[in-house]
Structures are given as C-alpha cells and as structure tokens.
Design a protein around this motif. Structure first.
Motif, PDB file in Angstrom:
ATOM      1  N   GLY A  12      -5.845  55.681  16.514  1.00 38.49           N
ATOM      2  CA  GLY A  12      -7.053  56.101  15.833  1.00 38.49           C
ATOM      3  C   GLY A  12      -7.837  57.190  16.516  1.00 38.49           C
ATOM      4  O   GLY A  12      -8.548  57.927  15.872  1.00 38.49           O
ATOM      5  N   GLN A  19      -5.251  51.606  13.190  1.00 44.90           N
ATOM      6  CA  GLN A  19      -4.809  50.543  12.294  1.00 44.90           C
ATOM      7  C   GLN A  19      -3.926  49.539  13.007  1.00 44.90           C
ATOM      8  O   GLN A  19      -3.915  48.381  12.672  1.00 44.90           O
ATOM      9  CB  GLN A  19      -4.049  51.148  11.105  1.00 44.90           C
ATOM     10  CG  GLN A  19      -4.906  52.028  10.250  1.00 44.90           C
ATOM     11  CD  GLN A  19      -6.080  51.257   9.665  1.00 44.90           C
ATOM     12  OE1 GLN A  19      -5.894  50.201   9.075  1.00 44.90           O
ATOM     13  NE2 GLN A  19      -7.269  51.777   9.833  1.00 44.90           N
ATOM     14  N   TYR A  23       0.553  48.542   9.623  1.00 41.21           N
ATOM     15  CA  TYR A  23      -0.190  49.531   8.831  1.00 41.21           C
ATOM     16  C   TYR A  23      -0.032  50.933   9.406  1.00 41.21           C
ATOM     17  O   TYR A  23       0.096  51.901   8.664  1.00 41.21           O
ATOM     18  CB  TYR A  23      -1.670  49.168   8.733  1.00 41.21           C
ATOM     19  CG  TYR A  23      -1.936  48.088   7.727  1.00 41.21           C
ATOM     20  CD1 TYR A  23      -1.734  48.313   6.379  1.00 41.21           C
ATOM     21  CD2 TYR A  23      -2.362  46.832   8.137  1.00 41.21           C
ATOM     22  CE1 TYR A  23      -1.960  47.313   5.450  1.00 41.21           C
ATOM     23  CE2 TYR A  23      -2.593  45.829   7.211  1.00 41.21           C
ATOM     24  CZ  TYR A  23      -2.390  46.080   5.868  1.00 41.21           C
ATOM     25  OH  TYR A  23      -2.625  45.088   4.949  1.00 41.21           O
ATOM     26  N   ALA A  24      -0.033  51.062  10.717  1.00 39.70           N
ATOM     27  CA  ALA A  24       0.159  52.371  11.339  1.00 39.70           C
ATOM     28  C   ALA A  24       1.529  52.934  10.971  1.00 39.70           C
ATOM     29  O   ALA A  24       1.658  54.113  10.643  1.00 39.70           O
ATOM     30  CB  ALA A  24       0.000  52.272  12.853  1.00 39.70           C
ATOM     31  N   TYR A  27       1.440  54.042   7.285  1.00 38.05           N
ATOM     32  CA  TYR A  27       0.709  55.290   7.087  1.00 38.05           C
ATOM     33  C   TYR A  27       1.477  56.488   7.637  1.00 38.05           C
ATOM     34  O   TYR A  27       1.447  57.572   7.049  1.00 38.05           O
ATOM     35  CB  TYR A  27      -0.680  55.213   7.709  1.00 38.05           C
ATOM     36  CG  TYR A  27      -1.568  54.171   7.082  1.00 38.05           C
ATOM     37  CD1 TYR A  27      -1.447  53.837   5.738  1.00 38.05           C
ATOM     38  CD2 TYR A  27      -2.515  53.492   7.823  1.00 38.05           C
ATOM     39  CE1 TYR A  27      -2.254  52.874   5.159  1.00 38.05           C
ATOM     40  CE2 TYR A  27      -3.333  52.532   7.250  1.00 38.05           C
ATOM     41  CZ  TYR A  27      -3.195  52.228   5.918  1.00 38.05           C
ATOM     42  OH  TYR A  27      -3.990  51.277   5.344  1.00 38.05           O
TER      43      TYR A  27
END
Length: 99
Positions: A12, A19, A23-24, A27
C-alpha cells in the motif's frame, strides 16, 4: 512488472494501507490483464507469456498527487500490433490532493 503491481497492492505504500494476501494478488492480476487488454478467461500462464510481446515503460508523472515514493506506480504498455497504448498511474489514497 507484475511484482511491482503486487508489491503496491500488498503493502500500500508509506502509510501501510495495503490489501495483503489474496486481494493484493487479485488486484495485481486484474491490473496486468487490463493493461494488456486481456479477457478474464485467459489463463494466467498465457498472460505471462504474452507480456514479452508488449512493450512496457515505467514512467514518472509530474503532478501534485504523484510523489515518487514506493506507493506510486506508473506504466505505459504498447500492444503487439502497435495500435493500442494502455496507461496505469496510481498513488496511495488519502494523501489529499491540493485543490
């Protein structure tokens, strides 16, 4: 390049608002597919192989919101046909853009 997208999503940036975990990864892959103009049903191995056919440029943006730290990511991608350019420039949210 995928590693930089993953790192930006995971950590981040300076304020640590990443995240993390799944989730990272999601994305980062979503960003890669979008930059390459790929549909979501393309297998990830095929997407990775396709990166060699594209021309990738990492760049710096000179704006009030782009601070050139670890949270800032910017790529321009030229497709293999040399007819489409995709650009992604992202920075850490919540810094307050001068108005």
């Amino acid at each position: 390049m995928l590693n930089e997208l993953l790192s930006a999503a995971y950590y981040g940036g300076a304020n640590g608002q990443g995240q993390g975990g799944a989730y990272a990864r999601l994305y980062a892959w979503d960003s890669l597919y979008a930059l390459m103009g790929l549909p979501v049903d393309v297998p990830s191995l095929e997407a990775v192989r396709g990166t060699a056919d594209h021309r990738w440029v990492r760049f710096l943006a000179f704006t009030d919101w782009f601070h050139h730290d670890t949270a800032d990511v910017a790529f321009a991608v030229l497709d293999p046909t040399r007819t489409r350019v995709a650009v992604l420039a992202a920075t850490e949210a919540g810094r307050g853009v001068p108005g």
